[in-house]
Design a protein around this motif. Structure first.
Motif, mmCIF file in Angstrom:
data_model
loop_
_atom_site.group_PDB
_atom_site.id
_atom_site.type_symbol
_atom_site.label_atom_id
_atom_site.label_comp_id
_atom_site.label_asym_id
_atom_site.label_seq_id
_atom_site.Cartn_x
_atom_site.Cartn_y
_atom_site.Cartn_z
ATOM 1 N N SER A 1 0.815 -1.217 0.000
ATOM 2 C CA SER A 1 0.000 0.000 0.000
ATOM 3 C C SER A 1 0.844 1.260 0.000
ATOM 4 C CB SER A 1 -0.912 -0.006 1.235
ATOM 5 O OG SER A 1 -0.131 -0.063 2.427
ATOM 6 N N GLN A 2 2.171 1.151 0.004
ATOM 7 C CA GLN A 2 3.032 2.319 0.142
ATOM 8 C C GLN A 2 3.424 2.955 -1.190
ATOM 9 O OE1 GLN A 2 6.287 1.735 2.923
ATOM 10 N NE2 GLN A 2 5.222 -0.002 3.836
ATOM 11 N N GLY A 3 3.306 2.226 -2.310
ATOM 12 C CA GLY A 3 3.775 2.735 -3.585
ATOM 13 C C GLY A 3 2.792 3.542 -4.413
ATOM 14 N N PRO A 4 1.470 3.281 -4.326
ATOM 15 C CA PRO A 4 0.542 3.958 -5.234
ATOM 16 C C PRO A 4 0.560 5.469 -5.130
ATOM 17 C CG PRO A 4 -0.528 2.091 -4.165
ATOM 18 C CD PRO A 4 0.793 2.259 -3.503
ATOM 19 N N GLU B 1 -6.201 3.657 -5.235
ATOM 20 C CA GLU B 1 -5.483 4.732 -4.552
ATOM 21 C C GLU B 1 -4.573 5.472 -5.515
ATOM 22 O OE1 GLU B 1 -3.715 7.392 -1.965
ATOM 23 O OE2 GLU B 1 -5.598 6.272 -1.806
ATOM 24 N N TYR B 2 -3.915 4.749 -6.403
ATOM 25 C CA TYR B 2 -3.066 5.387 -7.410
ATOM 26 C C TYR B 2 -3.869 6.351 -8.276
ATOM 27 C CZ TYR B 2 -0.985 5.772 -12.067
ATOM 28 O OH TYR B 2 -0.540 6.246 -13.268
ATOM 29 N N ARG B 3 -5.021 5.939 -8.726
ATOM 30 C CA ARG B 3 -5.834 6.822 -9.568
ATOM 31 C C ARG B 3 -6.275 8.072 -8.804
ATOM 32 N NH1 ARG B 3 -7.340 5.105 -14.424
ATOM 33 N NH2 ARG B 3 -6.993 2.920 -14.983
ATOM 34 N N ARG B 4 -6.628 7.903 -7.542
ATOM 35 C CA ARG B 4 -7.046 9.070 -6.749
ATOM 36 C C ARG B 4 -5.886 10.045 -6.562
ATOM 37 N NH1 ARG B 4 -10.023 5.073 -3.786
ATOM 38 N NH2 ARG B 4 -8.272 4.845 -2.314
ATOM 39 N N ALA B 5 -4.672 9.517 -6.419
ATOM 40 C CA ALA B 5 -3.510 10.362 -6.134
ATOM 41 C C ALA B 5 -2.896 10.979 -7.386
ATOM 42 C CB ALA B 5 -2.443 9.538 -5.399
ATOM 43 N N PHE B 6 -3.287 10.510 -8.566
ATOM 44 C CA PHE B 6 -2.581 10.916 -9.784
ATOM 45 C C PHE B 6 -2.730 12.403 -10.077
ATOM 46 C CE2 PHE B 6 -2.005 11.689 -14.264
ATOM 47 C CZ PHE B 6 -0.847 10.976 -14.543
ATOM 48 N N ARG B 7 -1.589 13.045 -10.344
ATOM 49 C CA ARG B 7 -1.537 14.427 -10.804
ATOM 50 C C ARG B 7 -0.481 14.506 -11.901
ATOM 51 N NH1 ARG B 7 -5.038 13.899 -7.770
ATOM 52 N NH2 ARG B 7 -5.757 15.234 -6.055
#
Length: 391
Positions: free
Chosen positions: A173-176, A203-209
């Motif tokens: 869970s630490q990389g996304p 989580e990756y999609r939510r964090a993507f910028r």
């Protein structure tokens, strides 16, 4: 759907790491002909089952005998290396194979002995600086060092117009969040922690910028261990090697060798042998296996649940001809566009694919020995266990 493979340089029982390396290059050539999008090579050290321990060497070898497939690392263990070294090395590979190179970056512990052996400064305690290392690799590739930084104004190979695609790889869970915040693609190792895959990719999609690197939109990849047989029974048979290998790892550590399906069947306890290879309830399997229809249905369910854009297939099938057979069935099941490779494999008149691939392997083996063993055919080539996707 883009479908790709991870190649481990698996050593067939009774053969050597030299054979495993030659087979890895042949597998890349075969995957190119079948229409796979990428082939990534793992980084593993000091084990007896897999010979891919320096992916950049196999990337260079595979790039020379392929034409359309992307070639990359799955992954470079960035905690062991200088970011400058990694960035420059992959920029040089990009110069050799323009538009086809992927830099997959991960981190992992390989045990106290290997971790210490890989460190140039053995007096310092390890620190968790993965974010800083990834950021420095990007700064080298994209010339993003701020004014006044000692590395600013020193571009890597400025006459090379493009850079490799960059992919953080992870299994926890630490990389996304890191991949998303940096605006990079992200690949999750579902074959290590399948139960975390859906949450990690969401989580990756939510964090993507977007940050002006090579991904303007989220680019999510799910990596799964897949053994696709001619039918369900054949697929379950092929998956026995993976189950047997993990059981051997639990008993003997990194010295475990890859068992044949027959050896695994004799060694496995009933619960290990019967571990599910399809989704049961909401529990994803570590190994997806079966015939084409069953495997495709399982993979499509996993892709839909996780929202992945790409599928990466890993396997631990003992015999190279069985691995390539599984790849061919995966390509057919997903309707990949075959036949984009134009160079002929094998001698004039060679008709069967396996015979042509064996011929190519025999041609490649002497040059691989010279390249990887310093010209000494008797030199051993260290290989390793499956840890390239940690974190």
């Amino acid at each position: 759907m883009k479908v790709s493979i991870v190649e481990l340089g698996t050593v067939r029982p009774g053969e050597t790491e030299v054979d495993g390396l030659a087979d890895a290059v042949v597998t890349a050539r075969h995957a190119d002909a079948l229409g796979f999008h990428r082939v990534w090579f793992a980084e593993h050290h000091l084990a007896s089952s897999n010979a891919s321990h320096h992916p950049e060497l196999l990337i260079a070898a595979a790039g020379a005998v392929t034409r359309g497939i992307r070639v990359g690392s799955g992954s470079v263990l960035l905690n062991h290396y200088s970011p400058f070294k990694v960035a420059e090395m992959f920029q040089q590979l990009e110069a050799m194979y323009p538009g086809r190179v992927d830099l997959g970056m991960g981190r992992a512990t390989s045990g106290q002995v290997i971790d210490l052996a890989l460190q140039p400064d053995r007096a310092s305690r390890p620190v968790d600086d993965h974010r800083e290392r990834v950021s420095e690799v990007l700064a080298w590739l994209y010339e993003r060092f701020p004014d006044g930084h000692p590395f600013a104004g020193h571009p890597l190979m400025p006459s090379v117009p493009h850079v490799p695609q960059t992919w953080p790889l992870g299994s926890s869970s630490q990389g996304p969040a890191l991949a998303g915040e940096l605006g990079l693609g992200y690949a999750f190792a579902g074959f290590i922690h399948p139960l975390l895959a859906t949450d990690a990719l969401q989580e990756y999609r939510r964090a993507f910028r977007p940050r002006g690197f090579d991904a303007e939109h989220p680019r999510a990849m799910l990596a799964v261990n897949v053994a696709m047989g001619e039918d369900d029974a054949d697929g379950d048979r092929l998956a026995l090697s993976a189950k047997g290998f993990y059981a051997r790892l639990m008993r003997g550590g990194i010295g475990a060798t890859m068992p044949t399906p027959e050896q695994a069947l004799r060694e496995l306890a009933p619960a290990q042998r019967d571990e599910p290879t399809t989704i049961v309830g909401d529990r994803w399997p570590r190994f997806v296996a079966g015939g084409p229809e069953r495997v495709r249905a399982t993979l499509e369910q996993m892709l839909e649940a996780s929202g992945a854009d790409e599928l990466m297939c890993q396997n631990l099938i003992a015999a190279p001809e069985d691995r390539r057979g599984s790849h061919a069935r995966i390509a057919a099941a997903f309707g990949l566009e075959a036949g984009r490779t134009t160079r002929r494999i094998g001698p004039p008149g060679a008709a069967d694919v396996d015979g042509c691939l064996r011929h190519l392997a025999s041609e490649l083996r002497p040059s691989l020995i010279r390249m990887l063993c310093g010209g000494r055919p008797s030199a051993g080539v260290a290989c390793a266990s499956n840890r390239s996707w940690r974190r």
